[in-house]
Design a protein around this motif. Structure first.
Motif, PDB file in Angstrom:
ATOM      1  N   MET A   1       0.660  -1.293  -0.015  1.00 52.41           N
ATOM      2  CA  MET A   1      -0.054   0.090  -0.104  1.00 52.41           C
ATOM      3  C   MET A   1       0.856   1.119   0.052  1.00 52.41           C
ATOM      4  SD  MET A   1      -2.989  -1.247  -0.391  1.00 52.41           S
ATOM      5  CE  MET A   1      -4.095   0.544  -0.003  1.00 52.41           C
ATOM      6  N   SER A   4       1.992   2.227  -3.459  1.00 47.33           N
ATOM      7  CA  SER A   4       0.916   2.862  -4.132  1.00 47.33           C
ATOM      8  C   SER A   4       0.692   4.544  -3.678  1.00 47.33           C
ATOM      9  CB  SER A   4      -0.381   2.071  -3.996  1.00 47.33           C
ATOM     10  OG  SER A   4      -1.397   2.808  -4.693  1.00 47.33           O
ATOM     11  N   ALA A   5       0.556   4.489  -2.370  1.00 50.59           N
ATOM     12  CA  ALA A   5       0.417   5.753  -1.999  1.00 50.59           C
ATOM     13  C   ALA A   5       1.537   6.815  -1.984  1.00 50.59           C
ATOM     14  CB  ALA A   5      -0.211   5.957  -0.401  1.00 50.59           C
ATOM     15  N   CYS A  52      -3.926   2.375 -11.721  1.00 50.63           N
ATOM     16  CA  CYS A  52      -4.461   1.490 -10.686  1.00 50.63           C
ATOM     17  C   CYS A  52      -3.340   1.400  -9.543  1.00 50.63           C
ATOM     18  CB  CYS A  52      -4.971   0.278 -10.593  1.00 50.63           C
ATOM     19  SG  CYS A  52      -3.935  -1.142 -11.314  1.00 50.63           S
ATOM     20  N   SER A  53      -4.005   1.030  -8.152  1.00 45.72           N
ATOM     21  CA  SER A  53      -2.956   0.949  -7.064  1.00 45.72           C
ATOM     22  C   SER A  53      -1.961  -0.068  -7.451  1.00 45.72           C
ATOM     23  CB  SER A  53      -3.624   0.589  -5.904  1.00 45.72           C
ATOM     24  OG  SER A  53      -4.312  -0.509  -5.930  1.00 45.72           O
ATOM     25  N   THR A  56       0.569   1.047 -10.103  1.00 42.87           N
ATOM     26  CA  THR A  56       1.797   2.369  -9.322  1.00 42.87           C
ATOM     27  C   THR A  56       2.652   1.780  -8.425  1.00 42.87           C
ATOM     28  OG1 THR A  56      -0.085   4.116  -9.759  1.00 42.87           O
ATOM     29  CG2 THR A  56       1.544   4.560  -7.859  1.00 42.87           C
ATOM     30  N   ALA A  57       1.986   0.852  -7.370  1.00 43.91           N
ATOM     31  CA  ALA A  57       3.066   0.176  -6.614  1.00 43.91           C
ATOM     32  C   ALA A  57       3.963  -0.704  -7.332  1.00 43.91           C
ATOM     33  CB  ALA A  57       2.201  -0.728  -5.707  1.00 43.91           C
TER      34      ALA A  57
END
Length: 143
Positions: A1, A4-5, A52-53, A56-57
């Motif tokens: 997470m 991604s963030a 999407c997450s 990106t991650a």
């Protein structure tokens, strides 16, 4: 997470020796990848785009895994990452070399998300093998 963030190496390079733009038409993920490759070593890498997450991650994890590595090693990591997210076993040493990206092995349980996870890695592979330094703009992620 966290990747991604707060993606690592997100942004643009002042100068690059290799660039590529790719997209995943299935879900709309887009990446532009820029690299500085000198004497066969990835000296710097950055990406921009939207996705999407997972996409990106994965891009963030990929940049961490390959920066400072020889091109041949980065190409190998791209191949083993693709094998891993398709559910294939990979040697423990290769899993260690992937770093945080090894955490995405669970994507294999969600076939619709495999292309999301491999977009950045496919872009890396194509950018590294392009002799001109600039892969075709708008190249589709079909593999």
């Amino acid at each position: 997470m966290d990747h991604s963030a707060h993606p690592h190496h997100r942004g643009k390079l002042d100068e690059s020796t290799k660039t590529i733009e790719m997209n995943n038409p299935t879900c709309g993920d887009v990446i532009e990848l820029e690299l500085i490759v000198e004497e066969g070593i990835i000296k710097d890498i950055a990406f921009t785009g939207s996705g999407c997450s997972i996409s990106t991650a994965s891009a963030s994890m990929m940049t961490d895994a390959v920066i400072g590595k020889p091109v041949s090693e980065a190409e190998h990591l791209a191949v083993i990452f693709a094998q891993m997210v398709q559910g294939n076993e990979i040697p423990a040493a290769d899993e260690d070399a992937l770093g945080d990206a090894a955490m995405l092995s669970g994507v294999a349980k969600f076939p619709a998300r495999i292309k999301c996870s491999t977009l950045a890695w496919k872009a890396l592979g194509k950018a590294l093998t392009d002799e001109q330094g600039k892969a075709r703009e708008g190249q589709l992620h079909k593999d």
